[in-house]
Design an enzyme around this catalytic site. Sequence first.
Site, PDB file in Angstrom:
ATOM      1  N   ASN A 212      31.909  43.036  27.834  1.00 23.81           N
ATOM      2  CA  ASN A 212      33.103  42.185  27.918  1.00 23.81           C
ATOM      3  C   ASN A 212      33.024  41.117  26.846  1.00 23.81           C
ATOM      4  OD1 ASN A 212      34.033  43.504  30.147  1.00 23.81           O
ATOM      5  ND2 ASN A 212      33.267  41.992  31.597  1.00 23.81           N
ATOM      6  N   LYS A 339      41.604  36.317  44.181  1.00 21.04           N
ATOM      7  CA  LYS A 339      40.148  36.462  43.969  1.00 21.04           C
ATOM      8  C   LYS A 339      39.383  35.473  44.851  1.00 21.04           C
ATOM      9  CE  LYS A 339      40.434  38.284  39.327  1.00 21.04           C
ATOM     10  NZ  LYS A 339      40.395  38.016  37.903  1.00 21.04           N
ATOM     11  N   LYS A 343      36.811  37.061  47.502  1.00 28.30           N
ATOM     12  CA  LYS A 343      35.374  36.883  47.264  1.00 28.30           C
ATOM     13  C   LYS A 343      34.793  35.738  48.103  1.00 28.30           C
ATOM     14  CE  LYS A 343      35.930  38.853  42.653  1.00 28.30           C
ATOM     15  NZ  LYS A 343      35.280  39.196  41.394  1.00 28.30           N
TER      16      LYS A 343
END
Length: 399
Positions: A212, A339, A343
Site C-alpha cells: 500500500n 469502520k 472495528k
Amino acid sequence: MKSKKCVVIGVSGGIAVYKALDIISALKKQDVDVRVIMTESATEFVTPLSFQSLSQNMVATDMFAEPKAFEIQHISLAQKADLMLIAPATANIIGKVANGIADDMLSTTIMATKAKVIFAPAMNTNMYENVIVQSNIEKLISYGYEFITPGSGRLACGDVGVGKLADVNIIVNKVLEELNKATKKQDLKGKKVLVSAGPTIAQIDPVRFITNRSTGKMGYNLAQEAKDRGAEVVLVSGPTSLENPKGVKVINVNTNDEMKDAILEHFHNSDIVIKAAAVADYKPKEYSTQKIKKGDGDLNLVLTRDNDILKLLGDKKTHQLLVGFAAESNNVIENAKKKLEKKNLDFIVANDITAKETGFGSDDNKVIIISSTGEKKELDKMSKKEVASNIFDTILEKR
Ligand code: CTP
C-alpha cells in the site's frame, strides 16, 4: 504561568564566541526568552553589550555584582531555564563541571539548574582530543549532559581537525527540539502507547511484492509525540525510509502477519493503541519460491484476504483505548463511522486521501477525529506533527 520558553546560554571564552550571537539571534526569531551568562574570558572576545542588545536582557558575568533585583542571580537563572546551552564550551568549563567546580556565574548556574544542559564545544583539535577532555565529556554524558559534536576544518589557530563549533543551524535545531520536549506537557506519563505505522508488504515471489502507499510519517509523528509527552512507546513499523523516533522501541516488520504478531504481543500491556499503518488487506494465495518467469499472455494472480488487525484488536479489547485511521476517497465521514463501529474503536481519524495538498507522502494532513460517542472534531490543514498532538489532546480529554 510563564509564557515564553527560556534558554540560558553560557558563553565561555574562545574565538567562536561571536558565533553565539547568531545562535541568540536565531532563537529570538523563534520567540525564545534568551538569557546570557558570559565567563570573564568570553568578555575579552566580544563585549557583553553585543549580547545584551541581541538578547534584550541584561548579561550576567560577575557572581558578586550588585543584584539588579532582590534575587540570587545564579539561582534565579538556574530556575528560569527551560534549557541551558553552553556555546562555545571550552575545555575549561567542561572540565570544571565534570569535576564539580562551581566558582563563577556560569559554573554555579550549571550546577544549580535542573534543566537539561547541552554543551557545544569549540577548541583546538589537540585540546579536544586530549584524553582528559574526552574523559570529562564521557563523564558528563554518563550524568545526562548532552554534547553537540564539533565540526572539522581549519581552526583559528591554523591547525586542521575537529574542534570547530558545530554549525549554528545544527545547534539551533537541537536547542529548539530539546526545548520543545522540555516544556511539553507530560500528560502521558505512566501510559503505555502502541503505534503501528507504514505499509505492509505481501510477497509474490522472491523479487516481487504488493503493498500500500504509505510513508509512515503520521505514525512516526504519533510515536514521537507520545514519547515526548512522557509515555513508554512501542512502534511497530512496516518498511519506511524514516529515521526512528528517539526513545521509542521500534519493531520492524514486513508482512501483515508479522505486524499482527508484533502488535498482539504488546496489545494486552498497552493503554492506548493507535493503528496508523496501511495494512495490506490481501496477499497472493500462493507464494512462489522461484521467480515467476514471464510468458507471452496475461498473468492471473489470485489474492486471498489477510488479517484485519484492527478488527482483531477491537474484538479482544479490554481496557485499551483503541484508535484507528480511515483512509477514504469518498463519503469520508460516513465510511469512517462504519469502520469505527465495525472495528469497535474509541476514535477514528478520517482523512481524504484524494486531497491534493495533504494526500500521500505530504508533511501535512487534514483530518476529522470522530469518537464512538458521536463527537466530531474537524481540524484545519496542519503538519502531521500537529495532527499527532491534536489526536492525543482529543483522546485524553475523553478519558
Ligand atoms: N487496518 C488493519 N488491518 C487491515 C486493514 C486496515 O489493521 N488489514 C487498520 C488500519 O491500520 C486503519 C484502519 O484499519 O487504522 C482502517 O484502514 P483502511 O485501510 O482505511 O480501511 P480498511 O479496513 O482496509 O477498509 P477498506 O479497504 O474497505 O477501506
